[in-house]
Design a protein around this motif. Structure first.
Motif, PDB file in Angstrom:
ATOM      1  N   ASP A   1       0.613   7.024  -4.800  1.00 42.89           N
ATOM      2  CA  ASP A   1       1.153   7.215  -6.147  1.00 42.89           C
ATOM      3  C   ASP A   1       1.032   8.674  -6.570  1.00 42.89           C
ATOM      4  O   ASP A   1       0.208   9.430  -6.026  1.00 42.89           O
ATOM      5  CB  ASP A   1       0.401   6.349  -7.164  1.00 42.89           C
ATOM      6  CG  ASP A   1       0.912   4.921  -7.195  1.00 42.89           C
ATOM      7  OD1 ASP A   1       2.114   4.718  -6.991  1.00 42.89           O
ATOM      8  OD2 ASP A   1       0.094   4.015  -7.428  1.00 42.89           O
TER       9      ASP A   1
ATOM     10  N   LEU B   1      -6.641   1.439  -7.152  1.00 45.65           N
ATOM     11  CA  LEU B   1      -6.394   2.862  -6.906  1.00 45.65           C
ATOM     12  C   LEU B   1      -7.646   3.459  -6.299  1.00 45.65           C
ATOM     13  O   LEU B   1      -8.767   3.124  -6.706  1.00 45.65           O
ATOM     14  CB  LEU B   1      -6.046   3.564  -8.211  1.00 45.65           C
ATOM     15  CG  LEU B   1      -5.890   5.095  -8.199  1.00 45.65           C
ATOM     16  CD1 LEU B   1      -4.901   5.517  -9.281  1.00 45.65           C
ATOM     17  CD2 LEU B   1      -7.210   5.841  -8.407  1.00 45.65           C
TER      18      LEU B   1
ATOM     19  N   PHE C   1      -3.065   3.492  -3.165  1.00 53.35           N
ATOM     20  CA  PHE C   1      -3.177   2.210  -3.846  1.00 53.35           C
ATOM     21  C   PHE C   1      -3.053   1.072  -2.838  1.00 53.35           C
ATOM     22  O   PHE C   1      -2.478   1.208  -1.758  1.00 53.35           O
ATOM     23  CB  PHE C   1      -2.113   2.059  -4.940  1.00 53.35           C
ATOM     24  CG  PHE C   1      -0.702   1.848  -4.421  1.00 53.35           C
ATOM     25  CD1 PHE C   1      -0.236   0.563  -4.126  1.00 53.35           C
ATOM     26  CD2 PHE C   1       0.163   2.916  -4.243  1.00 53.35           C
ATOM     27  CE1 PHE C   1       1.058   0.357  -3.659  1.00 53.35           C
ATOM     28  CE2 PHE C   1       1.455   2.724  -3.769  1.00 53.35           C
ATOM     29  CZ  PHE C   1       1.908   1.437  -3.477  1.00 53.35           C
TER      30      PHE C   1
ATOM     31  N   TYR D   1      -0.640  -4.827  -6.101  1.00 54.12           N
ATOM     32  CA  TYR D   1       0.440  -4.831  -7.078  1.00 54.12           C
ATOM     33  C   TYR D   1       1.685  -5.577  -6.572  1.00 54.12           C
ATOM     34  O   TYR D   1       2.118  -6.563  -7.176  1.00 54.12           O
ATOM     35  CB  TYR D   1       0.833  -3.420  -7.510  1.00 54.12           C
ATOM     36  CG  TYR D   1       1.900  -3.430  -8.586  1.00 54.12           C
ATOM     37  CD1 TYR D   1       1.595  -3.814  -9.886  1.00 54.12           C
ATOM     38  CD2 TYR D   1       3.213  -3.085  -8.289  1.00 54.12           C
ATOM     39  CE1 TYR D   1       2.572  -3.859 -10.868  1.00 54.12           C
ATOM     40  CE2 TYR D   1       4.202  -3.120  -9.264  1.00 54.12           C
ATOM     41  CZ  TYR D   1       3.880  -3.508 -10.548  1.00 54.12           C
ATOM     42  OH  TYR D   1       4.857  -3.550 -11.519  1.00 54.12           O
TER      43      TYR D   1
ATOM     44  N   GLN E   1       0.855  -1.185   0.000  1.00 50.17           N
ATOM     45  CA  GLN E   1       0.000   0.000   0.000  1.00 50.17           C
ATOM     46  C   GLN E   1       0.888   1.232   0.000  1.00 50.17           C
ATOM     47  O   GLN E   1       2.068   1.178   0.374  1.00 50.17           O
ATOM     48  CB  GLN E   1      -0.941   0.004   1.218  1.00 50.17           C
ATOM     49  CG  GLN E   1      -0.289  -0.339   2.554  1.00 50.17           C
ATOM     50  CD  GLN E   1       0.596   0.735   3.137  1.00 50.17           C
ATOM     51  OE1 GLN E   1       0.320   1.935   2.946  1.00 50.17           O
ATOM     52  NE2 GLN E   1       1.650   0.351   3.853  1.00 50.17           N
TER      53      GLN E   1
ATOM     54  N   TRP F   1      -4.161  -4.379  -8.764  1.00 49.47           N
ATOM     55  CA  TRP F   1      -4.171  -3.442  -7.638  1.00 49.47           C
ATOM     56  C   TRP F   1      -5.326  -2.466  -7.782  1.00 49.47           C
ATOM     57  O   TRP F   1      -5.908  -2.319  -8.845  1.00 49.47           O
ATOM     58  CB  TRP F   1      -2.848  -2.692  -7.522  1.00 49.47           C
ATOM     59  CG  TRP F   1      -2.402  -1.962  -8.760  1.00 49.47           C
ATOM     60  CD1 TRP F   1      -1.840  -2.504  -9.896  1.00 49.47           C
ATOM     61  CD2 TRP F   1      -2.477  -0.553  -8.998  1.00 49.47           C
ATOM     62  NE1 TRP F   1      -1.563  -1.529 -10.819  1.00 49.47           N
ATOM     63  CE2 TRP F   1      -1.928  -0.314 -10.291  1.00 49.47           C
ATOM     64  CE3 TRP F   1      -2.919   0.531  -8.247  1.00 49.47           C
ATOM     65  CZ2 TRP F   1      -1.844   0.956 -10.846  1.00 49.47           C
ATOM     66  CZ3 TRP F   1      -2.825   1.809  -8.791  1.00 49.47           C
ATOM     67  CH2 TRP F   1      -2.297   2.007 -10.075  1.00 49.47           C
TER      68      TRP F   1
END
Length: 319
Positions: A56, A223, A68, A71, A53, A221
């Motif tokens: 971004d 967003l 986020f 990923y 986490q 992931w």
């Protein structure tokens, strides 16, 4: 003389419990949990949120900073990761039963051949799960589901991978119903919010990642941005139209909110109120209904010198 008594709440309005666009957060991995009151939890291992986490910058043009989850590969044996923001509030005892949640979100698809589930979840002050929206990114279950504490129900809608969208969720803690939409498209309307009888308070609002196979997490992931939680009172019921017809009857109409019962009461003096008008109770207004009407046929013949009307709104008894 016919008249309508309008009962309104003075000074009622929206209260913002939490709001952020993440612009004041530091960019990088592990920059969400521990910042701005955000916390993390996981199953399968301790501190499973470590490394998966963060914040971004400009993932999409014009987005700026966003949060986020996913990923990166989580710590070994991690099966579930939750990042959440406490918004501790008691909607029913404060007179603000309408909760609205808003976020801009997107699910970026996996490129490693493995896919997982993501959630927006609502917990009460006892940290019990009340309800959740499930964005299932797996090949077998791809779609959007609602969960009301005990079971999953398909919304018959999908989400677009690798695209941003606006999600709005409206919860009526008084009637125990909720509605959700992506953009202007409804996911569902006026459905049971929590079916397990839990206290409908607000504790945590969470973004969550369920890893389908712990040994093979997807690099998909989620967003999320413009994360907002507000509360407000339910609108006060009021008759908006009263018409005396040539046959002696009187027609009343008023806007409604789904899930409530409404009763027309009358009085000759604004002191004594009566509930015996035929068909004067409108039960459990269904979703999609904007207004209802009632005809007072007892005025035909010898009408009273004066008659006042008022609306009383109640919550239907639980089944």
């Amino acid at each position: 003389m016919l008249a309508v008594l309008l009962l309104r709440l003075a000074g009622a309005g929206t209260v913002t419990l939490y709001e952020t666009d993440f612009e004041n957060f530091t960019v990088g991995q592990n920059r969400l949990v521990g910042s701005g009151g955000w916390l993390g939890a996981s199953t399968g291992t301790t501190n499973g949120w470590t490394g998966v986490q963060g914040i971004d910058q400009d993932v999409e043009p014009g987005v700026g900073r966003s949060a986020f989850l996913g990923y990166y590969r989580p710590p070994l044996n991690t099966t579930f990761v939750s990042v959440y923001r406490p918004v501790t509030y008691a909607p029913l005892t404060t007179g603000n039963p309408i909760v609205t949640f808003y976020t801009v979100f997107g699910i970026a698809d996996s490129t490693n051949g493995f896919r997982d589930n993501f959630y927006i979840s609502f917990y009460n002050q006892q940290r019990q799960l009340l309800a959740a929206l499930n964005f299932d990114n797996t090949a077998a279950g791809y779609g959007t589901y609602r969960m009301e504490g005990s079971a999953y129900h398909s919304t018959s809608s999908t989400f677009q991978r690798d695209n941003l969208a606006e999600l709005t969720v409206t919860i009526n803690c008084e009637t125990n119903r909720w509605t959700a939409q992506i953009g202007a498209v409804p996911l569902f309307e006026d459905q049971v919010f929590n079916a397990t009888g839990l206290a409908r308070t607000l504790g945590n609002v969470a973004v969550e990642w369920e890893i389908t196979a712990a040994a093979f997490p997807g690099n998909n992931w989620m967003l999320f941005d413009d994360f907002t939680v507000t509360v407000q009172p339910a609108s006060t019921p009021a008759v908006t139209s009263l018409t005396r017809k040539t046959d002696g009857t009187a027609d009343l109409s008023w806007p409604v909110e789904p899930g409530y019962n409404y009763q027309v009461q009358y009085s000759p003096n604004l002191v004594d109120w009566f509930t015996d008008l035929p068909n004067s109770v409108k039960m459990a207004i269904p979703a999609g209904t904007e207004a209802v009407s009632f005809t007072d046929s007892t005025l035909v013949g010898t009408p009273p010198a004066k008659r006042y009307y008022r609306l009383v709104r109640t919550v239907p008894a639980s089944p």
